[in-house]
Motif scaffolding. Structure first.
Motif, mmCIF file in Angstrom:
data_model
loop_
_atom_site.group_PDB
_atom_site.id
_atom_site.type_symbol
_atom_site.label_atom_id
_atom_site.label_comp_id
_atom_site.label_asym_id
_atom_site.label_seq_id
_atom_site.Cartn_x
_atom_site.Cartn_y
_atom_site.Cartn_z
ATOM 1 N N MET A 43 0.096 7.001 8.170
ATOM 2 C CA MET A 43 1.146 5.999 8.355
ATOM 3 C C MET A 43 1.263 5.594 9.823
ATOM 4 N N VAL A 44 1.093 6.531 10.732
ATOM 5 C CA VAL A 44 1.095 6.197 12.154
ATOM 6 C C VAL A 44 -0.052 5.239 12.455
ATOM 7 N N VAL B 49 -1.110 -4.176 5.419
ATOM 8 C CA VAL B 49 -0.460 -3.094 6.156
ATOM 9 C C VAL B 49 0.775 -2.603 5.400
ATOM 10 N N TYR B 50 1.625 -3.523 4.933
ATOM 11 C CA TYR B 50 2.825 -3.112 4.208
ATOM 12 C C TYR B 50 2.477 -2.433 2.893
ATOM 13 N N PHE C 219 3.427 1.325 1.733
ATOM 14 C CA PHE C 219 4.098 1.535 0.444
ATOM 15 C C PHE C 219 3.395 2.632 -0.352
ATOM 16 N N PHE C 220 2.085 2.528 -0.506
ATOM 17 C CA PHE C 220 1.348 3.520 -1.291
ATOM 18 C C PHE C 220 1.268 4.858 -0.565
ATOM 19 N N SER C 221 1.199 4.859 0.755
ATOM 20 C CA SER C 221 1.188 6.113 1.513
ATOM 21 C C SER C 221 2.512 6.853 1.351
ATOM 22 N N PHE C 222 3.584 6.101 1.193
ATOM 23 C CA PHE C 222 4.884 6.724 0.971
ATOM 24 C C PHE C 222 4.887 7.508 -0.339
#
Length: 169
Positions: free
Chosen positions: A45-46, A72-73, A77-80
């Protein structure tokens, strides 16, 4: 406050150098996050947030900016979801696909930035190196998708299971 203003002014002068520096920091962080999934996701995410910062500086057409920021968004979203513990292969594939697309669009934006004028600046020299690293990182995420969809597609005799992102890089 003065220190932040000074850092921001330096960032505006050499944004590609800062991109390379932050990629190096993320690379160092990924060395320590080999077996810790939440730490690994935070590192990813970083990396995506770094692209948001760089996208503010890169000169792109409005359509490419919207498309790149959408990637990017979506990656955030999926990384969250991955950070929350969801391990469904489709979520992993979508996250890696969006991150790869974000890195490739940032590389394209940097290429446009470098060839925007006829003069070579110090920042454009750093941008040349950043384009290479962005493309390499994008391909590492594509390789990660490949090994999720086709297990054992990348094998390391010393490792068990899926290869880490750092090994794929």
């Amino acid at each position: 406050m003065y220190i932040l203003d000074n850092v921001w002014k330096r960032f505006q002068v050499l944004p590609s150098a800062w991109l390379l520096f932050l990629q190096f920091v993320i690379l160092l962080l990924s060395l320590f996050s080999h077996h810790n999934m939440p730490y690994k996701v935070i590192t990813w995410m970083v990396g995506v947030l770094v692209l948001l910062l760089i996208a503010k500086v890169i000169r792109q057409t409005p359509m490419l900016s919207v498309l790149g920021l959408s990637f990017v968004y979506a990656a955030l979203f999926f990384s969250f979801f991955i950070l929350l513990g969801v391990r469904h292969p489709l979520i992993l594939v979508m996250s890696h696909a969006c991150e790869a697309a974000a890195y490739f669009s940032a590389a394209y934006g940097l290429l446009r930035y470098m060839f925007h004028d006829r003069y070579l600046t110090k920042d454009e020299l750093f941008a040349a190196a950043a384009v290479f690293t962005l493309i390499a990182w994008g391909f590492a995420f594509l390789y990660s998708i490949c090994q999720i969809l086709i297990p054992q597609s990348f094998q390391n005799p010393n490792a068990v299971g899926l290869q880490s992102w750092l090994d794929l890089l």
